[in-house]
Design a protein around this motif. Structure first.
Motif, PDB file in Angstrom:
ATOM      1  N   CYS A 346      -0.168   1.434  -5.028  1.00 29.25           N
ATOM      2  CA  CYS A 346       0.745   0.842  -4.053  1.00 29.25           C
ATOM      3  C   CYS A 346       0.784  -0.673  -4.171  1.00 29.25           C
ATOM      4  O   CYS A 346       0.027  -1.281  -4.911  1.00 29.25           O
ATOM      5  CB  CYS A 346       0.275   1.200  -2.650  1.00 29.25           C
ATOM      6  SG  CYS A 346      -0.400   2.868  -2.491  1.00 29.25           S
ATOM      7  N   ARG A 347       1.656  -1.251  -3.367  1.00 28.16           N
ATOM      8  CA  ARG A 347       1.707  -2.704  -3.204  1.00 28.16           C
ATOM      9  C   ARG A 347       1.369  -2.980  -1.748  1.00 28.16           C
ATOM     10  O   ARG A 347       2.216  -2.810  -0.861  1.00 28.16           O
ATOM     11  CB  ARG A 347       3.115  -3.179  -3.569  1.00 28.16           C
ATOM     12  CG  ARG A 347       3.508  -4.506  -2.981  1.00 28.16           C
ATOM     13  CD  ARG A 347       2.791  -5.643  -3.699  1.00 28.16           C
ATOM     14  NE  ARG A 347       3.385  -6.905  -3.279  1.00 28.16           N
ATOM     15  CZ  ARG A 347       2.803  -7.736  -2.408  1.00 28.16           C
ATOM     16  NH1 ARG A 347       1.642  -7.448  -1.851  1.00 28.16           N
ATOM     17  NH2 ARG A 347       3.389  -8.869  -2.115  1.00 28.16           N
ATOM     18  N   MET A 428      -4.138  -2.836  -5.173  1.00 29.11           N
ATOM     19  CA  MET A 428      -3.811  -3.014  -3.748  1.00 29.11           C
ATOM     20  C   MET A 428      -3.326  -1.718  -3.099  1.00 29.11           C
ATOM     21  O   MET A 428      -2.194  -1.623  -2.639  1.00 29.11           O
ATOM     22  CB  MET A 428      -2.797  -4.147  -3.585  1.00 29.11           C
ATOM     23  CG  MET A 428      -1.632  -4.106  -4.518  1.00 29.11           C
ATOM     24  SD  MET A 428      -0.686  -5.641  -4.438  1.00 29.11           S
ATOM     25  CE  MET A 428      -1.393  -6.553  -5.805  1.00 29.11           C
ATOM     26  N   PRO A 429      -4.218  -0.720  -3.040  1.00 25.40           N
ATOM     27  CA  PRO A 429      -3.801   0.575  -2.486  1.00 25.40           C
ATOM     28  C   PRO A 429      -3.460   0.504  -1.001  1.00 25.40           C
ATOM     29  O   PRO A 429      -4.002  -0.337  -0.271  1.00 25.40           O
ATOM     30  CB  PRO A 429      -5.025   1.461  -2.710  1.00 25.40           C
ATOM     31  CG  PRO A 429      -6.172   0.529  -2.821  1.00 25.40           C
ATOM     32  CD  PRO A 429      -5.628  -0.730  -3.437  1.00 25.40           C
ATOM     33  N   ILE A 430      -2.582   1.398  -0.595  1.00 26.31           N
ATOM     34  CA  ILE A 430      -2.307   1.607   0.829  1.00 26.31           C
ATOM     35  C   ILE A 430      -2.700   3.039   1.211  1.00 26.31           C
ATOM     36  O   ILE A 430      -3.419   3.260   2.162  1.00 26.31           O
ATOM     37  CB  ILE A 430      -0.794   1.454   1.145  1.00 26.31           C
ATOM     38  CG1 ILE A 430      -0.300   0.046   0.844  1.00 26.31           C
ATOM     39  CG2 ILE A 430      -0.502   1.840   2.592  1.00 26.31           C
ATOM     40  CD1 ILE A 430       1.206  -0.133   1.029  1.00 26.31           C
ATOM     41  N   THR A 431      -2.227   3.999   0.445  1.00 24.93           N
ATOM     42  CA  THR A 431      -2.224   5.381   0.936  1.00 24.93           C
ATOM     43  C   THR A 431      -3.460   6.171   0.504  1.00 24.93           C
ATOM     44  O   THR A 431      -4.154   5.823  -0.452  1.00 24.93           O
ATOM     45  CB  THR A 431      -0.986   6.132   0.402  1.00 24.93           C
ATOM     46  OG1 THR A 431      -1.139   6.283  -1.009  1.00 24.93           O
ATOM     47  CG2 THR A 431       0.295   5.392   0.700  1.00 24.93           C
ATOM     48  N   GLU A 432      -3.649   7.295   1.188  1.00 28.14           N
ATOM     49  CA  GLU A 432      -4.720   8.239   0.828  1.00 28.14           C
ATOM     50  C   GLU A 432      -4.518   8.745  -0.597  1.00 28.14           C
ATOM     51  O   GLU A 432      -5.470   8.990  -1.334  1.00 28.14           O
ATOM     52  CB  GLU A 432      -4.688   9.433   1.792  1.00 28.14           C
ATOM     53  CG  GLU A 432      -4.996   9.070   3.231  1.00 28.14           C
ATOM     54  CD  GLU A 432      -4.575  10.176   4.196  1.00 28.14           C
ATOM     55  OE1 GLU A 432      -3.529  10.832   3.965  1.00 28.14           O
ATOM     56  OE2 GLU A 432      -5.280  10.393   5.193  1.00 28.14           O
ATOM     57  N   LYS A 433      -3.240   8.888  -0.979  1.00 27.10           N
ATOM     58  CA  LYS A 433      -2.923   9.443  -2.307  1.00 27.10           C
ATOM     59  C   LYS A 433      -3.518   8.603  -3.429  1.00 27.10           C
ATOM     60  O   LYS A 433      -3.960   9.124  -4.440  1.00 27.10           O
ATOM     61  CB  LYS A 433      -1.399   9.508  -2.504  1.00 27.10           C
ATOM     62  CG  LYS A 433      -0.703  10.505  -1.635  1.00 27.10           C
ATOM     63  CD  LYS A 433       0.796  10.508  -1.923  1.00 27.10           C
ATOM     64  CE  LYS A 433       1.494   9.344  -1.285  1.00 27.10           C
ATOM     65  NZ  LYS A 433       2.913   9.256  -1.655  1.00 27.10           N
ATOM     66  N   THR A 434      -3.494   7.286  -3.239  1.00 25.96           N
ATOM     67  CA  THR A 434      -3.992   6.425  -4.320  1.00 25.96           C
ATOM     68  C   THR A 434      -5.459   6.711  -4.587  1.00 25.96           C
ATOM     69  O   THR A 434      -5.920   6.632  -5.721  1.00 25.96           O
ATOM     70  CB  THR A 434      -3.831   4.937  -3.944  1.00 25.96           C
ATOM     71  OG1 THR A 434      -2.713   4.808  -3.093  1.00 25.96           O
ATOM     72  CG2 THR A 434      -3.654   4.091  -5.162  1.00 25.96           C
ATOM     73  N   PHE A 435      -6.203   7.039  -3.516  1.00 28.79           N
ATOM     74  CA  PHE A 435      -7.632   7.287  -3.701  1.00 28.79           C
ATOM     75  C   PHE A 435      -7.890   8.655  -4.330  1.00 28.79           C
ATOM     76  O   PHE A 435      -8.806   8.814  -5.134  1.00 28.79           O
ATOM     77  CB  PHE A 435      -8.368   7.113  -2.367  1.00 28.79           C
ATOM     78  CG  PHE A 435      -8.447   5.666  -1.982  1.00 28.79           C
ATOM     79  CD1 PHE A 435      -9.515   4.892  -2.419  1.00 28.79           C
ATOM     80  CD2 PHE A 435      -7.443   5.064  -1.247  1.00 28.79           C
ATOM     81  CE1 PHE A 435      -9.578   3.537  -2.105  1.00 28.79           C
ATOM     82  CE2 PHE A 435      -7.490   3.723  -0.935  1.00 28.79           C
ATOM     83  CZ  PHE A 435      -8.552   2.954  -1.364  1.00 28.79           C
TER      84      PHE A 435
END
Ligand code: BF8
Length: 488
Positions: A346-347, A428-435
């Motif tokens: 994410c950004r 620069m993650p935002i969401t649960e998905k990125t993790f």
């Protein structure tokens, strides 16, 4: 109405930010401190680990639901052994050896189990809870690979092409329709329908946008943080959204302009939006016609427009099949390039962006850069998607293409994935998905970098991950926040 920039002034909860709020039962909620355990006796490490497992399970569920929605839409079934085909044999055997895989691995059971073991009074061992996170990584990989496969089979595999991105792709002379979200079934039908309509300009947002950009060269207007700006140009007659990363604020914002907001997925309804759900390709065609009609009718209400960002040209549409793999192999072997960095995720506006982009630009001289999702947009908006050093591989589920590239390039070099110099960087993650994606990549045997993870970078928890990666793959995880120190 307040926009994202102003709403970011809301103070972040300092307890939740560090993963220290435990709210799984009504003895609490408990805020855990160094000195204090929860009412039930849960330690700081346990609470962080449990919160992270639930967080990651949320991410994997999004990718799995994306894939399952596609199966439902296409009236297809998936064989039970799907996971077996996504990785090379040696990796699959490694997963088995380290106890991640049972014979009948079921990605949905893993999510159910993640919720189960983190509920009141089940798993009290933070190490064991974090080990379960790795299994969530496998569930996530299952979703990424299945969604990518189904989309390629149905809509065609992307090929390299020129594309354009940034708000400047919105054309004030035309009727503009934005497609936003992640599941591209409606967007695909709409793009097909709009081929006969010279007055219609389709533009993309987020991963539905990245998907139709890769496959058809549909211009990409923005990523997650520009979704409001797309509407605020005043030039969007209609925004059609499917699922994920669609901010609820769009409904209020659309009312400040003339934009009609349309939801098309039964999982995602938004107050005041027109709901036109689709269940199959016939309905997708019908709804596409209706959307074009609604947008045309709405054009007369357009007022002033402000499009203040120039469009940028980019080369897009790469897959593991169209990347110059032989050339990449030679460059890696002769030392022309040091390795491959996948810049994903994410950004997050809470992280300064320009320094990271500048760092990746510097690194692209010595490394191949593969990119997807919102970071793909960021690199493109700076004119870096040249198709020579920096390659765009599509949406976030298309991280499956990055994994396949890792496998293929290692095979060409006669090595295993963990013998290659591969890094996955998510600044620069935002969401649960990125993790959950990061957990999947950590199981391939690559170095992992996460630039913003206040909830898991707490030392005892972070070192459990570090030790696991070191032990099984001789790889590392870093939580570097300073671009200058990244890969130095
Ligand atoms: O899946 S990068 S903000 S748009 S989660 Fe969302 Fe993050 Fe953007 Fe696509 Ni991926």
């Amino acid at each position: 109405m307040e926009r994202l920039g102003e709403r970011l002034k809301l103070v972040q909860c300092p307890i939740g930010l560090k993963g220290l709020c435990c709210k799984h039962c009504l003895l609490g909620p408990c805020r855990i401190t160094d000195a204090q355990k929860g009412v039930c006796g849960a330690s700081k490490e346990l609470v962080i680990a449990r919160n992270f497992l639930r967080f990651a399970a949320g991410g994997a569920s999004a990718h799995l639901s994306h894939a399952f929605h596609l199966l439902h839409f296409l009236k297809k079934k998936q064989g039970k052994k799907f996971l077996r085909g996504i990785a090379p044999d040696y990796l699959y055997r490694k997963w088995k050896r380290i106890g991640l895989l049972s014979k009948d691995f079921n990605p949905i059971f893993e999510i159910s189990e993640a919720l189960h073991i983190t509920t009141f009074g089940v798993d009290a061992d933070p190490k064991d809870v974090l080990k379960k996170c790795l299994r969530i990584g496998l569930s996530d990989g299952y979703g990424l690979f299945l969604a990518t496969l189904l989309e390629d089979e149905t809509y065609g595999k992307p090929t390299p092409k020129k594309g354009e991105l940034n708000l400047g792709v919105i054309d004030p002379k035309k009727t503009n329709i934005a497609v936003h979200g992640h599941e591209p079934m409606l967007a695909e039908a709409l793009v097909e329908k709009a081929k006969d309509c010279s007055d219609i300009n389709i533009v993309g947002v987020c991963c539905t946008g990245a998907s139709v950009l890769s496959r058809h060269g549909v211009p990409l207007a923005g990523n997650v943080i520009l979704q409001e700006d797309v509407i605020a140009t005043g030039a969007i007659e209609l925004m059609v959204v499917d699922t994920q990363c669609v901010m609820p604020s769009l409904s209020d914002l659309a009312e400040c302009f003339h934009t009609k907001l349309v939801t098309t997925n039964s999982s995602c309804r938004i107050p005041n939006a027109v709901h036109l759900p689709i269940e199959n390709s016939e309905e997708a065609k019908e709804v596409s016609k209706r959307i074009i009609q609604l947008a045309r009718e709405n054009r007369k209400y357009r007022k002033e427009t402000t499009i203040n960002k120039e469009k940028k040209e980019a080369v897009v549409g790469f897959t593991e099949e169209s990347l110059p793999i032989n050339e990449m192999k030679e460059e890696l072997e002769c030392g022309g390039k040091n390795g491959v960095i996948a810049v994903i995720g994410c950004r997050n506006p809470r992280v300064a962006n320009s320094f990271w982009i500048e760092r990746y630009k510097q690194l692209s001289k010595d490394y191949y850069i593969l990119t997807t999702g919102c970071m793909g947009f960021e690199l493109g908006a700076e004119g870096l998607l040249d198709g020579k050093h920096v390659f765009h591989l599509g949406s976030c589920v298309n991280n499956a293409r990055i994994a396949k590239t890792f496998f293929l390039l290692a095979e060409k070099c006669g090595k295993k994935v963990w013998d290659m110099n591969y890094t996955v960087s998510c600044p620069m993650p935002i969401t649960e998905k990125t993790f959950s994606i990061g957990l999947f990549f950590s199981l391939l045997g690559v170095d992992i970098h996460v630039g913003y993870a206040p909830h898991i970078s707490y030392e005892p928890v972070a070192s459990i991950f570090s030790k696991a990666l070191k032990k099984h793959f001789n790889k590392k995880i870093s939580f570097e926040t300073d671009p200058e120190n990244f890969l130095t």
